[in-house]
Scaffold this active site. Structure first.
Site, PDB file in Angstrom:
ATOM      1  N   GLY A  40       0.831  -1.197   0.000  1.00 18.30           N
ATOM      2  CA  GLY A  40       0.000   0.000   0.000  1.00 18.30           C
ATOM      3  C   GLY A  40       0.865   1.245   0.000  1.00 18.30           C
ATOM      4  O   GLY A  40       1.846   1.332   0.748  1.00 18.30           O
ATOM      5  N   LEU A  43      -1.050   7.399   2.234  1.00 19.99           N
ATOM      6  CA  LEU A  43      -0.285   8.238   3.164  1.00 19.99           C
ATOM      7  C   LEU A  43       0.563   7.408   4.118  1.00 19.99           C
ATOM      8  O   LEU A  43       1.740   7.703   4.329  1.00 19.99           O
ATOM      9  CB  LEU A  43      -1.233   9.143   3.947  1.00 19.99           C
ATOM     10  N   ALA A  44      -0.016   6.359   4.713  1.00 19.47           N
ATOM     11  CA  ALA A  44       0.756   5.541   5.654  1.00 19.47           C
ATOM     12  C   ALA A  44       1.882   4.810   4.935  1.00 19.47           C
ATOM     13  O   ALA A  44       3.029   4.804   5.392  1.00 19.47           O
ATOM     14  CB  ALA A  44      -0.164   4.550   6.372  1.00 19.47           C
ATOM     15  N   HIS A 266     -20.423   8.609   7.395  1.00 24.81           N
ATOM     16  CA  HIS A 266     -20.154  10.040   7.219  1.00 24.81           C
ATOM     17  C   HIS A 266     -21.464  10.743   6.888  1.00 24.81           C
ATOM     18  O   HIS A 266     -22.184  10.322   5.995  1.00 24.81           O
ATOM     19  CB  HIS A 266     -19.140  10.238   6.088  1.00 24.81           C
ATOM     20  N   ARG A 330     -19.350  12.926  13.633  1.00 25.13           N
ATOM     21  CA  ARG A 330     -20.009  12.314  12.485  1.00 25.13           C
ATOM     22  C   ARG A 330     -21.108  11.328  12.860  1.00 25.13           C
ATOM     23  O   ARG A 330     -22.143  11.259  12.197  1.00 25.13           O
ATOM     24  CB  ARG A 330     -18.957  11.611  11.618  1.00 25.13           C
ATOM     25  N   HIS A 401     -18.043   5.346   5.271  1.00 24.57           N
ATOM     26  CA  HIS A 401     -16.870   6.146   4.921  1.00 24.57           C
ATOM     27  C   HIS A 401     -15.552   5.519   5.377  1.00 24.57           C
ATOM     28  O   HIS A 401     -14.660   5.279   4.577  1.00 24.57           O
ATOM     29  CB  HIS A 401     -17.024   7.532   5.541  1.00 24.57           C
ATOM     30  N   GLU A 425      -5.214   3.221   8.454  1.00 27.72           N
ATOM     31  CA  GLU A 425      -6.572   2.680   8.590  1.00 27.72           C
ATOM     32  C   GLU A 425      -6.588   1.159   8.652  1.00 27.72           C
ATOM     33  O   GLU A 425      -7.577   0.563   9.083  1.00 27.72           O
ATOM     34  CB  GLU A 425      -7.445   3.175   7.428  1.00 27.72           C
ATOM     35  N   ARG A 435     -14.295   7.855  14.489  1.00 23.91           N
ATOM     36  CA  ARG A 435     -13.159   8.734  14.182  1.00 23.91           C
ATOM     37  C   ARG A 435     -13.626  10.178  14.040  1.00 23.91           C
ATOM     38  O   ARG A 435     -14.577  10.455  13.321  1.00 23.91           O
ATOM     39  CB  ARG A 435     -12.480   8.299  12.879  1.00 23.91           C
ATOM     40  N   LEU A 441      -5.860  11.374   8.181  1.00 24.55           N
ATOM     41  CA  LEU A 441      -4.591  11.805   7.584  1.00 24.55           C
ATOM     42  C   LEU A 441      -3.526  11.929   8.659  1.00 24.55           C
ATOM     43  O   LEU A 441      -2.360  11.585   8.451  1.00 24.55           O
ATOM     44  CB  LEU A 441      -4.773  13.149   6.864  1.00 24.55           C
TER      45      LEU A 441
END
Length: 638
Positions: A40, A43-44, A266, A330, A401, A425, A435, A441
């Site tokens: 993957g 971002l992570a 969401h 949310r 979401h 995630e 969350r 992020l």
């Protein structure tokens, strides 16, 4: 097996600093002797691959997209949290920690959440140094805006493209390491199994999505950075390719799965428009800074919004939650939108929508100001719906979401399989049962840039660089054969129903019975329905084509096979948790005014599930959550 979270001793604010000092180090000359696999490149994954390669490790990075820049992280719109307190409005590391723990309804580890808040301030500095174009105030300072669940402005943003800009920063850092030869990139390659030998993660089996070739890759450690599993619901805000296969195959090899039923709905998505849809589109939570949520006061009111006078509108979030108003978390906003639609006060053709109205903000600040803040989001909404949100209110409705559940990890981000880590995630660790917006992020980059470079070194120093097996080892051959056997079976069934038909049926079961609200009777029925659907899948699915080619239907087929198994585990988890918390709302357990009712005495733990074999019930392990720094109270945003 006893779960050891490896949370360090000492005061909360000193745990991470002390832990970093106590971790073993790998000297620079030895780092180049180690191989690390990163699956993957969102971002992570991209931040982890870049950081580890920068330290000197040899990294193999895998993504099923044609470029890391297409990772689903680009879809994040509204911003990233950090406790910088630039607004001088009372923010602090402790307040971000507290808001996150409270937002997650006290179902997350204190130590992990505090560390997340602590390193958040470093993330912003890192990204600014990379050139991420955060919005700025007139004087040049970085701008902030508010997000749900907080009464301070701590969310840094780049218009409505924050995820994309952050990913470009991480991608540029990784590209530098690709050019330097320390990262080897494998695009259009999907992980289909984890190789475990002598109790440790040793590598992965992959499929080249262009040629169909099955390949073996060996390493000293494997990092899964593959995102969430929201697509188990079929319709979600996730990219269509987002899937659970990597973490699910790891689960079946011995990695425990934490809190699988904790999924996030969401509140601000474009409503479903018909059966033709394959995904849903998110409208950023940041819009609730200036947009007011309302429905008509009377059920069955079909007038267009501009014909409904102010006194006949119900701004229900502002009415019920005066302290937070439209910026409640949310889960709270989503449930209340569902309630008013269930009362017959929904708007639009489907009546499954509420208004998000910017008329007051445009009147107050002017259209130019709103356009500068949210212009690309408004443009996207108009392209999809054909309606101009500057002139008429947006219509929104909750949708699946994010997933707070994921592989169970300890404080070092290691799963129950030594040498296997889960970041972002893909793990369960930081968000509890709900969350807060702009924290995904933050977690992905915290894990990749600032946590795994320390904690991975501790493991590698412990095992030594020569503790690695060749791809010729029987463990690799066995895992490869299992992958080929499953692909062969899927291709040979030649049934009557498409993969998408099965996926849609599963998604409807999950949404109806394990979605925004659940009850015991519905969950028991859903479990039986999923079992029957899974049995039919292996007898009646039609895949077509062959393996040795580009075969998108085969890609989907392997992923949906995993979703069918994961869906049942999610239902089991939802059924056993006899309380409501965060996004997990059990109808039997609610306060008189319809809020989530926790049971801290019985359920203040992480549910970690262990795979016990095909068609066998998973075994439940519990990690008790100890709260020494916050008081567990009934969550209130009123």
């Amino acid at each position: 097996m006893k779960l050891d979270s490896k949370i360090p001793e000492g005061p909360l604010a000193e745990k991470w600093s002390r832990h970093k000092f106590n971790l073993k180090l790998v000297n620079p000359a030895n780092k180049r002797k180690y191989e690390v696999i990163v699956v993957g490149t969102g971002l992570a994954g991209a931040s982890a691959a870049a950081s580890l390669a920068e330290l000197g490790y040899n990294v193999k990075a895998f993504c099923f997209q044609d470029s890391p820049r297409r990772a689903h992280s680009i879809a994040a719109q509204g911003g990233i949290n950090a406790a910088k307190n630039y607004q001088n409005d009372g923010d602090s590391i402790y307040r971000l920690f507290y808001d996150t723990i409270k937002g997650g309804d006290y179902r997350a580890r204190e130590a992990n959440v505090y560390r997340l808040a602590e390193v958040s301030v470093n993330i912003i500095d890192q990204c600014v140094a990379q050139g991420v174009p955060f919005a700025r105030e007139y004087g040049g300072l970085l701008a902030n805006r508010s997000f749900g669940g907080a009464q301070v402005s701590r969310t840094f943003y780049a218009r409505g493209q924050t995820g994309q800009q952050l990913l470009l920063g991480a991608y540029s850092a990784m590209s530098r390491q690709i050019a330097a030869g320390r990262v080897k990139m494998y695009p259009r390659t999907e992980m289909l199994d984890l190789v475990v030998h002598d109790g440790k993660a040793r590598g992965i089996i992959t499929r080249n999505l262009i040629t169909g070739k099955i390949e073996r890759h060996s390493a000293h450690a494997v990092l899964l950075c593959t995102g969430g599993y929201g697509n188990v619901f079929y319709l979600s805000t996730n990219a269509m390719g987002s899937n659970a296969t990597a973490i699910w195959r790891a689960y079946k090899k011995g990695a425990f799965f934490g809190n699988p039923c904790f999924t996030q709905i969401h509140p601000t998505c474009i409503p479903v428009s018909g059966d033709h849809q394959s995904k849903l589109t998110l409208m950023s939570e940041s819009l609730r800074n200036d947009g007011r949520v309302w429905v008509p006061k009377q059920a069955g009111d079909t007038r267009p919004p501009y014909e409904i006078p102010e006194e006949e509108r119900d701004y229900f979030l502002e009415r019920k939650y005066p302290s937070f108003g439209n910026l409640v978390p949310r889960d709270v906003a989503s449930r209340n939108a569902k309630y008013v639609c269930d009362e017959g006060r929904g708007v639009g053709a489907s009546k499954l929508a509420v208004y998000l109205d910017f008329a007051d903000a445009i009147k107050r600040d002017g259209e130019a100001v709103i356009r500068a803040k949210y212009g690309n989001l408004f443009d996207m909404y108009e392209k999809i719906t054909g309606e101009n949100p500057y002139k008429t209110p947006m219509r929104i409705y909750p949708a699946v979401h994010y997933t707070m559940g994921g592989l169970w990890v300890d404080y070092n981000l290691m799963t129950t399989i030594p040498g296997l880590y889960a970041l972002g995630e893909a793990n369960f660790s930081d968000h509890g049962a709900n969350r807060l917006g702009a924290s995904a992020l933050m977690q992905g980059l915290a894990d990749g840039y600032f946590i795994i470079p320390y904690t991975l070194g501790d493991y590698l120093a412990t095992i030594g660089w020569n503790d690695r097996i060749s791809t010729d080892h029987p463990a690799f051959k066995e895992a490869e054969q299992a992958v080929k056997d499953q692909i062969g079976t899927l291709l040979s069934i030649n049934g009557k129903k498409t993969v998408d038909q099965f996926h849609k049926e599963l998604g409807k079961i999950m949404w109806d019975y394990c979605g925004m609200s659940r009850n015991a009777e519905g969950l028991k029925g859903a479990k039986q329905k999923i079992r029957e659907l899974r049995e039919e899948y292996w007898q009646n699915v039609r895949v077509g084509g062959s393996n040795e080619e580009l075969n998108i239907t085969l890609e989907k087929a392997t992923r949906v096979a995993d979703f069918l198994e994961l869906g049942e585990l999610m239902v089991d988890d939802a059924l056993h948790r006899e309380e409501s918390c965060g996004g997990h709302f059990r109808e039997e357990y609610q306060t008189p005014d319809g809020e989530a009712l926790r049971n801290d005495e019985k359920f203040a733990y992480v549910a970690a599930w262990e795979y016990k074999g095909p068609n066998q019930p998973a075994a439940l392990h519990k990690e008790d959550l100890i709260f020494e720094n916050v008081k567990l109270t009934q969550r209130s945003y009123k």
